[in-house]
Design a protein around this motif. Structure first.
Motif, PDB file in Angstrom:
ATOM      1  N   VAL A  86       0.842  -1.207   0.000  1.00 14.59           N
ATOM      2  CA  VAL A  86       0.000   0.000   0.000  1.00 14.59           C
ATOM      3  C   VAL A  86       0.873   1.252   0.000  1.00 14.59           C
ATOM      4  N   LEU A  87       1.925   1.262   0.803  1.00 21.33           N
ATOM      5  CA  LEU A  87       2.822   2.420   0.828  1.00 21.33           C
ATOM      6  C   LEU A  87       3.490   2.632  -0.530  1.00 21.33           C
ATOM      7  N   LEU A  88       3.854   1.549  -1.196  1.00 23.21           N
ATOM      8  CA  LEU A  88       4.456   1.671  -2.529  1.00 23.21           C
ATOM      9  C   LEU A  88       3.457   2.273  -3.520  1.00 23.21           C
ATOM     10  N   PHE A  89       2.210   1.791  -3.490  1.00 19.41           N
ATOM     11  CA  PHE A  89       1.179   2.350  -4.369  1.00 19.41           C
ATOM     12  C   PHE A  89       0.979   3.831  -4.105  1.00 19.41           C
ATOM     13  N   VAL A  90       0.783   4.197  -2.856  1.00 13.90           N
ATOM     14  CA  VAL A  90       0.495   5.584  -2.517  1.00 13.90           C
ATOM     15  C   VAL A  90       1.666   6.490  -2.883  1.00 13.90           C
ATOM     16  N   SER A  91       2.874   6.066  -2.559  1.00 10.54           N
ATOM     17  CA  SER A  91       4.022   6.927  -2.834  1.00 10.54           C
ATOM     18  C   SER A  91       4.258   7.098  -4.330  1.00 10.54           C
ATOM     19  N   THR A  92       3.889   6.125  -5.123  1.00 12.32           N
ATOM     20  CA  THR A  92       4.082   6.244  -6.566  1.00 12.32           C
ATOM     21  C   THR A  92       2.990   7.080  -7.224  1.00 12.32           C
ATOM     22  N   ILE A  93       1.782   7.024  -6.710  1.00 10.77           N
ATOM     23  CA  ILE A  93       0.644   7.670  -7.358  1.00 10.77           C
ATOM     24  C   ILE A  93       0.447   9.120  -6.919  1.00 10.77           C
ATOM     25  N   VAL A  94       0.620   9.406  -5.639  1.00  9.88           N
ATOM     26  CA  VAL A  94       0.254  10.713  -5.081  1.00  9.88           C
ATOM     27  C   VAL A  94       1.222  11.813  -5.536  1.00  9.88           C
ATOM     28  N   SER A  95       0.676  12.984  -5.785  1.00 16.69           N
ATOM     29  CA  SER A  95       1.474  14.120  -6.259  1.00 16.69           C
ATOM     30  C   SER A  95       2.028  14.915  -5.088  1.00 16.69           C
ATOM     31  N   ALA A  96       2.952  14.318  -4.350  1.00 22.98           N
ATOM     32  CA  ALA A  96       3.521  15.040  -3.211  1.00 22.98           C
ATOM     33  C   ALA A  96       4.946  14.576  -2.911  1.00 22.98           C
ATOM     34  N   TRP A  97       5.752  14.378  -3.932  1.00 21.74           N
ATOM     35  CA  TRP A  97       7.154  14.040  -3.677  1.00 21.74           C
ATOM     36  C   TRP A  97       7.905  15.290  -3.247  1.00 21.74           C
TER      37      TRP A  97
ATOM     38  N   SER B 251      12.814  26.673  -2.320  1.00 24.72           N
ATOM     39  CA  SER B 251      11.709  26.940  -1.408  1.00 24.72           C
ATOM     40  C   SER B 251      10.837  25.703  -1.172  1.00 24.72           C
ATOM     41  N   GLU B 252      10.977  24.683  -1.987  1.00 28.54           N
ATOM     42  CA  GLU B 252      10.177  23.470  -1.845  1.00 28.54           C
ATOM     43  C   GLU B 252      10.888  22.460  -0.966  1.00 28.54           C
ATOM     44  N   SER B 253      10.119  21.580  -0.368  1.00 24.49           N
ATOM     45  CA  SER B 253      10.694  20.527   0.470  1.00 24.49           C
ATOM     46  C   SER B 253      10.118  19.178   0.055  1.00 24.49           C
ATOM     47  N   TYR B 254      10.681  18.128   0.609  1.00 24.03           N
ATOM     48  CA  TYR B 254      10.193  16.790   0.292  1.00 24.03           C
ATOM     49  C   TYR B 254       8.808  16.587   0.894  1.00 24.03           C
ATOM     50  N   GLY B 255       7.932  15.947   0.137  1.00 20.89           N
ATOM     51  CA  GLY B 255       6.564  15.732   0.585  1.00 20.89           C
ATOM     52  C   GLY B 255       6.377  14.360   1.219  1.00 20.89           C
ATOM     53  N   PHE B 256       5.133  14.090   1.599  1.00 24.56           N
ATOM     54  CA  PHE B 256       4.857  12.857   2.325  1.00 24.56           C
ATOM     55  C   PHE B 256       4.978  11.613   1.449  1.00 24.56           C
ATOM     56  N   ALA B 257       4.754  11.718   0.148  1.00 24.99           N
ATOM     57  CA  ALA B 257       4.884  10.555  -0.721  1.00 24.99           C
ATOM     58  C   ALA B 257       6.341  10.100  -0.809  1.00 24.99           C
ATOM     59  N   TYR B 258       7.247  11.059  -0.806  1.00 21.72           N
ATOM     60  CA  TYR B 258       8.676  10.740  -0.795  1.00 21.72           C
ATOM     61  C   TYR B 258       9.041  10.016   0.502  1.00 21.72           C
ATOM     62  N   ILE B 259       8.497  10.491   1.615  1.00 24.56           N
ATOM     63  CA  ILE B 259       8.769   9.867   2.914  1.00 24.56           C
ATOM     64  C   ILE B 259       8.149   8.470   2.969  1.00 24.56           C
ATOM     65  N   LEU B 260       6.954   8.308   2.392  1.00 26.49           N
ATOM     66  CA  LEU B 260       6.325   6.988   2.356  1.00 26.49           C
ATOM     67  C   LEU B 260       7.161   5.998   1.552  1.00 26.49           C
ATOM     68  N   ALA B 261       7.814   6.468   0.500  1.00 26.68           N
ATOM     69  CA  ALA B 261       8.693   5.577  -0.266  1.00 26.68           C
ATOM     70  C   ALA B 261       9.846   5.095   0.608  1.00 26.68           C
ATOM     71  N   TRP B 262      10.398   5.993   1.408  1.00 29.07           N
ATOM     72  CA  TRP B 262      11.486   5.592   2.313  1.00 29.07           C
ATOM     73  C   TRP B 262      10.975   4.680   3.425  1.00 29.07           C
ATOM     74  N   VAL B 263       9.755   4.858   3.873  1.00 31.85           N
ATOM     75  CA  VAL B 263       9.190   3.974   4.900  1.00 31.85           C
ATOM     76  C   VAL B 263       8.883   2.599   4.302  1.00 31.85           C
ATOM     77  N   ALA B 264       8.468   2.561   3.040  1.00 35.10           N
ATOM     78  CA  ALA B 264       8.171   1.284   2.386  1.00 35.10           C
ATOM     79  C   ALA B 264       9.426   0.434   2.205  1.00 35.10           C
ATOM     80  N   PHE B 265      10.576   1.075   2.069  1.00 36.60           N
ATOM     81  CA  PHE B 265      11.816   0.314   1.873  1.00 36.60           C
ATOM     82  C   PHE B 265      12.112  -0.637   3.021  1.00 36.60           C
ATOM     83  N   PRO B 266      12.208  -0.174   4.285  1.00 41.60           N
ATOM     84  CA  PRO B 266      12.522  -1.144   5.346  1.00 41.60           C
ATOM     85  C   PRO B 266      11.402  -2.152   5.586  1.00 41.60           C
ATOM     86  N   LEU B 267      10.147  -1.745   5.377  1.00 40.76           N
ATOM     87  CA  LEU B 267       9.056  -2.705   5.542  1.00 40.76           C
ATOM     88  C   LEU B 267       9.155  -3.834   4.526  1.00 40.76           C
ATOM     89  N   ALA B 268       9.433  -3.485   3.285  1.00 42.02           N
ATOM     90  CA  ALA B 268       9.585  -4.510   2.254  1.00 42.02           C
ATOM     91  C   ALA B 268      10.819  -5.365   2.507  1.00 42.02           C
TER      92      ALA B 268
END
Length: 157
Positions: free
Chosen positions: A17-28, A126-143
């Motif tokens: 689910v985290l992989l799906f959300v991080s790939t689809i959502v517009s918030a990297w 002025s931009e920062s990393y969004g939650f989808a980028y963080i979800l991708a990093w969270v999905a890595f150790p879970l996987a």
């Protein structure tokens, strides 16, 4: 054994689910008036919200491909787990399932690393990393953890 199987299925499902959300959502990357992801760049000016197709550079295409591969490999791993659950002999290991899941984790890690290294050239300061980028990093150790559990796990009656 049943609790272990339910736990590993839950862990694998959460990673998927985290992989799906991080790939689809517009918030990297997110800013005050703009967001961007692997596919589009959206900006808001004078109350109007407009989205354009993302950059077509080689590095963003590599990140796109790696994230899609991680989803595919994770899904294949889950499918193989259910197949091996019913066909594997007693005492057998879920080796093939574990290999696919570890590869999925390596793909998402590689994609996130490439995005981390290359995005400062592409993203405004002025931009920062969004939650989808963080979800991708969270999905890595879970996987990775679920893949390692599959490699260690033996089938019991």
């Amino acid at each position: 054994m049943l609790l272990l199987l339910l736990g590993i299925i839950f862990l694998h499902g959460a990673a998927l689910v985290l992989l799906f959300v991080s790939t689809i959502v517009s918030a990297w990357t997110v800013g005050y008036s703009s967001t961007s992801d692997l596919w589009t760049n959206c900006t808001q000016t004078n109350g109007a919200y407009s989205c354009e197709t993302g950059e077509t550079g080689e590095w963003i295409q590599a990140v796109q491909a790696l994230m899609i591969l991680s989803i595919i490999f994770s899904f294949i791993s889950l499918f193989l787990f259910f197949c091996q659950l019913f066909t594997l002999q007693k005492g057998g290991r879920f080796f093939l399932t574990g290999v696919f899941q570890v590869l999925a984790s390596l793909f998402v890690m590689s994609g996130a690393i490439i995005y981390t290294v290359k995005s400062p050239d592409w993203v405004h300061e002025s931009e920062s990393y969004g939650f989808a980028y963080i979800l991708a990093w969270v999905a890595f150790p879970l996987a990775l953890i679920s893949g390692l559990i599959y490699l260690i796990l033996r089938k019991r009656e």
